[in-house]
Design an enzyme around this catalytic site. Structure first.
Site, PDB file in Angstrom:
ATOM      1  N   LYS A 170       0.840  -1.203   0.000  1.00 29.84           N
ATOM      2  CA  LYS A 170       0.000   0.000   0.000  1.00 29.84           C
ATOM      3  C   LYS A 170       0.875   1.252   0.000  1.00 29.84           C
ATOM      4  O   LYS A 170       0.692   2.162  -0.792  1.00 29.84           O
ATOM      5  CB  LYS A 170      -0.924  -0.038   1.223  1.00 29.84           C
ATOM      6  CG  LYS A 170      -1.819   1.158   1.334  1.00 29.84           C
ATOM      7  CD  LYS A 170      -2.778   1.033   2.511  1.00 29.84           C
ATOM      8  CE  LYS A 170      -3.524   2.345   2.718  1.00 29.84           C
ATOM      9  NZ  LYS A 170      -4.413   2.321   3.867  1.00 29.84           N
ATOM     10  N   GLU A 178      10.618  -4.587   4.483  1.00 27.97           N
ATOM     11  CA  GLU A 178      10.719  -6.008   4.137  1.00 27.97           C
ATOM     12  C   GLU A 178      10.348  -6.228   2.669  1.00 27.97           C
ATOM     13  O   GLU A 178      11.027  -6.945   1.923  1.00 27.97           O
ATOM     14  CB  GLU A 178       9.773  -6.852   5.012  1.00 27.97           C
ATOM     15  CG  GLU A 178      10.104  -6.842   6.495  1.00 27.97           C
ATOM     16  CD  GLU A 178       9.435  -5.692   7.256  1.00 27.97           C
ATOM     17  OE1 GLU A 178       9.078  -4.665   6.630  1.00 27.97           O
ATOM     18  OE2 GLU A 178       9.296  -5.819   8.481  1.00 27.97           O
ATOM     19  N   GLY A 224      -4.862  -1.632   5.086  1.00 29.58           N
ATOM     20  CA  GLY A 224      -4.027  -2.755   4.633  1.00 29.58           C
ATOM     21  C   GLY A 224      -4.646  -4.106   4.948  1.00 29.58           C
ATOM     22  O   GLY A 224      -4.722  -4.995   4.093  1.00 29.58           O
ATOM     23  N   ARG A 225      -5.122  -4.275   6.184  1.00 31.23           N
ATOM     24  CA  ARG A 225      -5.658  -5.591   6.575  1.00 31.23           C
ATOM     25  C   ARG A 225      -7.069  -5.820   6.042  1.00 31.23           C
ATOM     26  O   ARG A 225      -7.659  -6.870   6.280  1.00 31.23           O
ATOM     27  CB  ARG A 225      -5.581  -5.756   8.090  1.00 31.23           C
ATOM     28  CG  ARG A 225      -6.229  -4.642   8.879  1.00 31.23           C
ATOM     29  CD  ARG A 225      -5.828  -4.672  10.342  1.00 31.23           C
ATOM     30  NE  ARG A 225      -6.312  -3.522  11.083  1.00 31.23           N
ATOM     31  CZ  ARG A 225      -5.678  -2.352  11.158  1.00 31.23           C
ATOM     32  NH1 ARG A 225      -4.532  -2.192  10.543  1.00 31.23           N
ATOM     33  NH2 ARG A 225      -6.185  -1.364  11.869  1.00 31.23           N
ATOM     34  N   GLU A 270      -4.487  -6.179  15.018  1.00 35.21           N
ATOM     35  CA  GLU A 270      -3.991  -4.878  14.565  1.00 35.21           C
ATOM     36  C   GLU A 270      -5.132  -3.849  14.619  1.00 35.21           C
ATOM     37  O   GLU A 270      -4.883  -2.646  14.728  1.00 35.21           O
ATOM     38  CB  GLU A 270      -3.427  -4.979  13.135  1.00 35.21           C
ATOM     39  CG  GLU A 270      -2.427  -3.888  12.808  1.00 35.21           C
ATOM     40  CD  GLU A 270      -1.614  -4.139  11.538  1.00 35.21           C
ATOM     41  OE1 GLU A 270      -0.435  -4.524  11.624  1.00 35.21           O
ATOM     42  OE2 GLU A 270      -2.163  -3.946  10.441  1.00 35.21           O
ATOM     43  N   HIS A 320      -4.542 -32.691  18.643  1.00 38.81           N
ATOM     44  CA  HIS A 320      -3.406 -33.514  19.084  1.00 38.81           C
ATOM     45  C   HIS A 320      -2.264 -32.649  19.592  1.00 38.81           C
ATOM     46  O   HIS A 320      -1.129 -33.103  19.664  1.00 38.81           O
ATOM     47  CB  HIS A 320      -2.959 -34.423  17.933  1.00 38.81           C
ATOM     48  CG  HIS A 320      -4.031 -35.402  17.570  1.00 38.81           C
ATOM     49  ND1 HIS A 320      -4.141 -36.636  18.167  1.00 38.81           N
ATOM     50  CD2 HIS A 320      -5.089 -35.287  16.734  1.00 38.81           C
ATOM     51  CE1 HIS A 320      -5.207 -37.264  17.688  1.00 38.81           C
ATOM     52  NE2 HIS A 320      -5.802 -36.451  16.821  1.00 38.81           N
ATOM     53  N   LYS A 338       9.474  -0.308  14.001  1.00 35.56           N
ATOM     54  CA  LYS A 338      10.027  -0.002  12.662  1.00 35.56           C
ATOM     55  C   LYS A 338      11.117   1.061  12.786  1.00 35.56           C
ATOM     56  O   LYS A 338      12.177   0.951  12.174  1.00 35.56           O
ATOM     57  CB  LYS A 338       8.928   0.553  11.744  1.00 35.56           C
ATOM     58  CG  LYS A 338       7.949  -0.466  11.204  1.00 35.56           C
ATOM     59  CD  LYS A 338       7.046   0.222  10.165  1.00 35.56           C
ATOM     60  CE  LYS A 338       5.845  -0.622   9.832  1.00 35.56           C
ATOM     61  NZ  LYS A 338       4.868   0.076   8.998  1.00 35.56           N
TER      62      LYS A 338
HETATM   63  O1  F6P Z   1       2.374  -4.039   9.952  1.00 35.54           O
HETATM   64  C1  F6P Z   1       2.087  -2.742   9.630  1.00 35.54           C
HETATM   65  C2  F6P Z   1       1.519  -2.602   8.260  1.00 35.54           C
HETATM   66  O2  F6P Z   1       1.394  -1.254   7.982  1.00 35.54           O
HETATM   67  C3  F6P Z   1       0.181  -3.314   8.046  1.00 35.54           C
HETATM   68  O3  F6P Z   1      -0.892  -2.600   8.521  1.00 35.54           O
HETATM   69  C4  F6P Z   1       0.182  -3.505   6.582  1.00 35.54           C
HETATM   70  O4  F6P Z   1      -0.760  -4.458   6.194  1.00 35.54           O
HETATM   71  C5  F6P Z   1       1.611  -3.948   6.360  1.00 35.54           C
HETATM   72  O5  F6P Z   1       2.369  -3.174   7.273  1.00 35.54           O
HETATM   73  C6  F6P Z   1       2.128  -3.775   4.968  1.00 35.54           C
HETATM   74  O6  F6P Z   1       2.084  -2.453   4.545  1.00 35.54           O
HETATM   75  P1  F6P Z   1       2.249  -2.067   3.036  1.00 35.54           P
HETATM   76  O7  F6P Z   1       1.143  -2.703   2.271  1.00 35.54           O
HETATM   77  O8  F6P Z   1       2.196  -0.561   3.011  1.00 35.54           O
HETATM   78  O9  F6P Z   1       3.589  -2.574   2.571  1.00 35.54           O
END
Ligand code: F6P
Length: 556
Positions: free
Chosen positions: A211, A217, A273-274, A359, A390, A518
């Site tokens: 987003k 990452e 995002g979620r 979240e 189990h 972060k």
């Molecule tokens: O973990 C934090 C967060 O901002 C989430 O809310 C989001 O889904 C994820 O990182 C990934 O963010 P992006 O889609 O901006 O890379």
């Protein structure tokens, strides 16, 4: 926007009534509730489309449900629901509307943000996703060396990974057979390495899903993927255009990465995002199952959206599930909540809901910035139910903690193994029955006698075989796992989370809690790159950084 200010829910009149009611019924055993009401299942179950919610195995009476529904009314749930669906900026800390519901508004009703109907641009992106995915599936989209695509890798994390990956797995029976999807999220190089080593760069396409397009990452993995591609393509930069597309709200950074904006699939800041799998973040889903199935997913979610908006609270699935969660969280003080799917295709649902729920509602200040003095979102956890039996069900049956849980079961199997399916179904029904009924001392003794065991007065093992029962659970039956029923199920949980957020007076749509880590990681990465000993943190963090350095031989 003229929104009423909610009081803390603990100051609402129904909260006081619920506290009194709780004292009256907290010890009542569900066995008794079932024995006095032969119609308990009929009285405490709801059906909507492909889903049936049996909530009769909960520690509630009709009065409990009625008081909980009053609580929702006093928390102005109807108004807040209207605010969300109509595009008001209820995400107050980011000044954003919350409109994942617009993404599945397959009706001709307009939805406005800042006075502009957003439906035409949603439709245009879906058309673009369809055209792209059809080119991939048909083989018309060629890689740099002229070969068709066989593998698509979605690089993203959090909401840009968990939702699409979970849906991809859940809809396996609907996959096109000529394409394989892969999901890379972890910045641990092991993740991308293990995926890339099985792939041919000439036939691989990457979807960079972010987003913000700033997530460390994702960007780091995207660079690794691009280098891998270019290493195989003689460093010809033109190859990127044939093997990379992006899904983002941030065109500027997508362009800076080197992806042609024609190959960018847009979404908007009013999609959290979620909550984004319904948007272009679902591109990998469309590639895997086709746009018709994606539309069915959206239609399933729409059916749940309409149910949530129209059904009276007492018959409203997400409202009832949310209120039951509040009953256990805030009155019984249960700290966690289990998600237990009995359908292997739903194995990633618990992980997806961890983010969706924790979240959203794992917060300790209310939407106005006041510290709350009540428990908010529970810890969500779970795994495939059968495997859990189990592993940790011992604790669910005989442990000291209350863990309310949802057992999610598909009635019809997609496999040819009907007997296996019957075994699984018998297990899930047995588990919820056992959790509810338990087995008292007399029954335990009778059971032992029936197996031929001679009981002596001082048999010390008997207490270990007693089950107190009275452990609450919901059972959610899905007729058959399909794009439509999955859409309903996911929207059900989204709205459950929304309702709880309203009652707890939270902004469920921001996530400031992820920021500090972060920021510190960036600072520590700088320290790791320094040639000298780190001294600027606490003694533990300094020592860990320095130990890392010594272990990997970066410093003397
Ligand atoms: O973990 C934090 C967060 O901002 C989430 O809310 C989001 O889904 C994820 O990182 C990934 O963010 P992006 O889609 O901006 O890379």
């Amino acid at each position: 926007m003229n929104k009423q200010k909610n009081k803390p829910f603990t100051q609402l009149p129904s909260h006081a009534k619920l506290l009194q009611h709780f004292e009256k019924i907290k010890k009542l055993h569900m066995r008794r509730l079932f024995s006095v009401d032969p119609h308990r299942f009929d009285n405490f179950s709801l059906q909507q489309g492909d889903l049936l919610l049996d909530y009769s195995k909960n520690r509630v009476t009709k009065e409990t449900i009625s008081l909980l529904c009053d609580l929702a009314r006093e928390a102005n749930l109807e108004q807040w629901r209207e605010h969300m669906f109509s595009g008001e900026k209820i995400n107050n800390t980011e000044n954003r509307a919350v409109l994942h519901t617009a993404l599945r508004n397959c009706t001709d009703k307009p939805v406005y943000v800042d006075g502009k109907d957003v439906m035409p641009k949603i439709g245009a992106v879906i058309d673009k996703m369809q055209a792209f995915s059809e080119k991939i599936q048909s083989g018309e989209w060629k890689g740099f060396t002229g070969k068709s695509i066989t593998d698509v890798v979605n690089i993203g994390i959090g909401g840009s990974d968990l939702g699409p990956r979970m849906v991809y797995e859940a809809l396996k029976p609907y996959h096109y057979k000529n394409l394989l999807l892969h999901y890379v999220s972890n910045v641990d190089g092991a993740h991308i390495q293990c995926v890339l080593e099985r792939l041919n760069p000439e036939t691989t396409l990457f979807i960079i899903a972010s987003k913000s397009f700033t997530t460390q990452e994702t960007l780091s993995n995207a660079h690794v993927a691009r280098n891998w591609l270019l290493d195989h393509m003689g460093q010809n930069q033109k190859a990127t255009g044939k093997h990379f597309v992006a899904v983002s709200t941030n065109a500027k950074l997508v362009k800076a990465f080197g992806i042609d904006l024609h190959n960018m699939f847009e979404f908007w800041d009013w999609v959290g995002g979620r909550y984004s799998l319904w948007s272009a973040i679902g591109l990998s889903i469309v590639v895997a199952v086709g746009v018709d199935n994606f539309n069915k997913l959206l239609l399933g979610a729409l059916e749940m959206d309409e149910h949530f908006q129209e059904a009276p609270f007492e018959q409203n699935m997400p409202v009832i599930m949310a209120l039951l969660g509040i009953w256990y969280n805030n009155f019984f003080h249960a700290e966690s909540y289990g998600i237990l799917p009995y359908d292997d295709f739903l194995r990633s649902l618990p992980q997806y809901l961890e983010q969706a729920d924790m979240e959203s509602n794992g917060k300790s200040v209310d939407r106005y910035g006041n510290k709350v003095n009540y428990a908010t979102g529970p810890i969500i956890w779970g795994t495939s139910g059968i495997n859990g039996q189990h592993a940790f069900y011992q604790s669910l049956h005989q442990g000291t903690k209350m863990v309310p849980a949802d057992f999610i079961v598909s009635m019809q199997t997609h496999t040819v193994f009907q007997e296996q399916h019957d075994i699984m179904i018998s297990n899930v029904f047995a588990q919820t029955e056992a959790l509810m009924r338990g087995r008292n001392l007399e029954e335990t003794k009778a059971n032992l006698l029936s197996t031929g065991r001679v009981l002596s007065g001082g048999d010390a093992s008997i207490p270990h075989m007693v089950f107190e029962g009275n452990h609450p659970s919901n059972t959610i039956l899905i007729k058959k796992l399909s794009p439509h029923s999955l859409g309903m199920l996911l929207a059900l949980y989204e709205h459950k989370i929304f309702v709880q957020g309203i009652i707890w007076n939270l902004n469920s749509f921001d996530q400031w809690g992820v920021e500090l880590g972060k920021q510190l990681a960036k600072r520590i990465l700088d320290d790791i790159h320094q040639p000298f000993e780190t001294t600027s943190h606490d003694s533990s963090t300094n020592a860990l950084i320095n130990y890392y350095h010594r272990t990997v031989g970066r410093r003397a």
